[in-house]
Enzyme design. Structure first.
Site, PDB file in Angstrom:
ATOM      1  N   GLY A  22     -21.426 -36.412  39.125  1.00  0.00           N
ATOM      2  CA  GLY A  22     -22.490 -35.073  38.212  1.00  0.00           C
ATOM      3  C   GLY A  22     -21.640 -34.818  36.762  1.00  0.00           C
ATOM      4  N   CYS A  23     -21.789 -33.677  36.147  1.00  0.00           N
ATOM      5  CA  CYS A  23     -21.169 -33.158  35.337  1.00  0.00           C
ATOM      6  C   CYS A  23     -19.835 -33.241  35.015  1.00  0.00           C
ATOM      7  CB  CYS A  23     -21.406 -31.713  34.850  1.00  0.00           C
ATOM      8  SG  CYS A  23     -20.588 -31.236  33.423  1.00  0.00           S
ATOM      9  N   PHE A  24     -19.516 -33.798  34.062  1.00  0.00           N
ATOM     10  CA  PHE A  24     -17.452 -34.063  33.651  1.00  0.00           C
ATOM     11  C   PHE A  24     -17.237 -32.844  33.703  1.00  0.00           C
ATOM     12  CE2 PHE A  24     -18.800 -36.392  29.705  1.00  0.00           C
ATOM     13  CZ  PHE A  24     -19.317 -35.304  29.400  1.00  0.00           C
ATOM     14  N   TRP A  25     -17.664 -31.812  33.045  1.00  0.00           N
ATOM     15  CA  TRP A  25     -17.324 -30.169  33.197  1.00  0.00           C
ATOM     16  C   TRP A  25     -16.728 -29.444  34.248  1.00  0.00           C
ATOM     17  CZ3 TRP A  25     -21.568 -28.244  29.772  1.00  0.00           C
ATOM     18  CH2 TRP A  25     -21.940 -28.390  28.441  1.00  0.00           C
ATOM     19  N   CYS A  26     -17.659 -29.662  35.664  1.00  0.00           N
ATOM     20  CA  CYS A  26     -16.868 -29.356  37.128  1.00  0.00           C
ATOM     21  C   CYS A  26     -15.927 -30.146  37.618  1.00  0.00           C
ATOM     22  CB  CYS A  26     -18.114 -29.613  37.840  1.00  0.00           C
ATOM     23  SG  CYS A  26     -19.614 -28.091  37.295  1.00  0.00           S
TER      24      CYS A  26
END
Length: 190
Positions: A22-26
């Site tokens: 999913g979102c790479f920030w997470c």
């Protein structure tokens, strides 16, 4: 800072894992917390063009997933441990989606660097499916690593630099809380 493609090289005593959840920030925020992880970079992997931009990847037309490249010391944390944490901190049962983020760029994927990683990933996937931790089977893509393109600078260490942002508080912070509950003994800071 250059955004050249990396072939995953690291000192011989270090290993590299390339994961999409999913979102790479997470995903980056989760792995930055772990003892034995030396570097986590957000970027793009699994696509068909070199050096894509965030805007290009967001269209879903490049084939890339938002991914992280994790450099780790296998004497401190194994690739299997990394995968078990990976499967705990994102939903590997939703195809091309994590929460409100939808599209192939948000797929769950392991881009293995060699046959040892491929075999370990196959085994962990089998174990997680067999454990029935998730109500549905895993849909995590397992593909050979080809290239990783580091994302733009403003994506790096996003959670660390933007803790007060709404997305960080609502989406990333709960993943960090879950990580700390389940893997307290693995954290850099207890």
């Amino acid at each position: 800072m250059s955004r050249e493609g990396s072939q995953g090289s690291s000192p011989s005593s270090r290993e590299v894992a390339t994961l999409a959840g999913g979102c790479f920030w997470c995903v980056e925020a989760v792995f930055n917390e772990l003892r034995g992880v030396e570097k986590v970079e957000s970027g793009y992997s699994g696509g068909k063009i070199a050096n894509p931009s965030y805007q290009q990847v967001c269209t879903g037309s490049t084939g890339h997933a938002e991914a992280v490249q994790v450099t780790f010391d296998p004497g401190e944390i194994s690739f299997r441990d990394i995968l078990q944490i990976f499967f705990t901190t994102h939903d590997p049962t939703t195809l091309n989606r994590q929460g409100a983020d939808t599209g192939t760029q948000y797929r769950s994927a392991i881009f293995y660097h060699d046959d040892v990683q491929r075999s370990a990933a196959e085994q962990v996937i089998k174990e997680v499916n067999g454990s029935k931790v998730w109500k549905r089977p895993l849909v995590t893509e397992l593909s050979p690593f080809k290239a990783f393109y580091k994302a733009e600078d403003y994506h790096q260490s996003y959670f660390e630099n933007n803790r007060d942002a709404g997305y960080c508080q609502v989406v990333i912070e709960p993943k960090i809380v879950k990580l700390r509950e389940h893997y307290r003994d693995r954290l850099k800071k207890v």
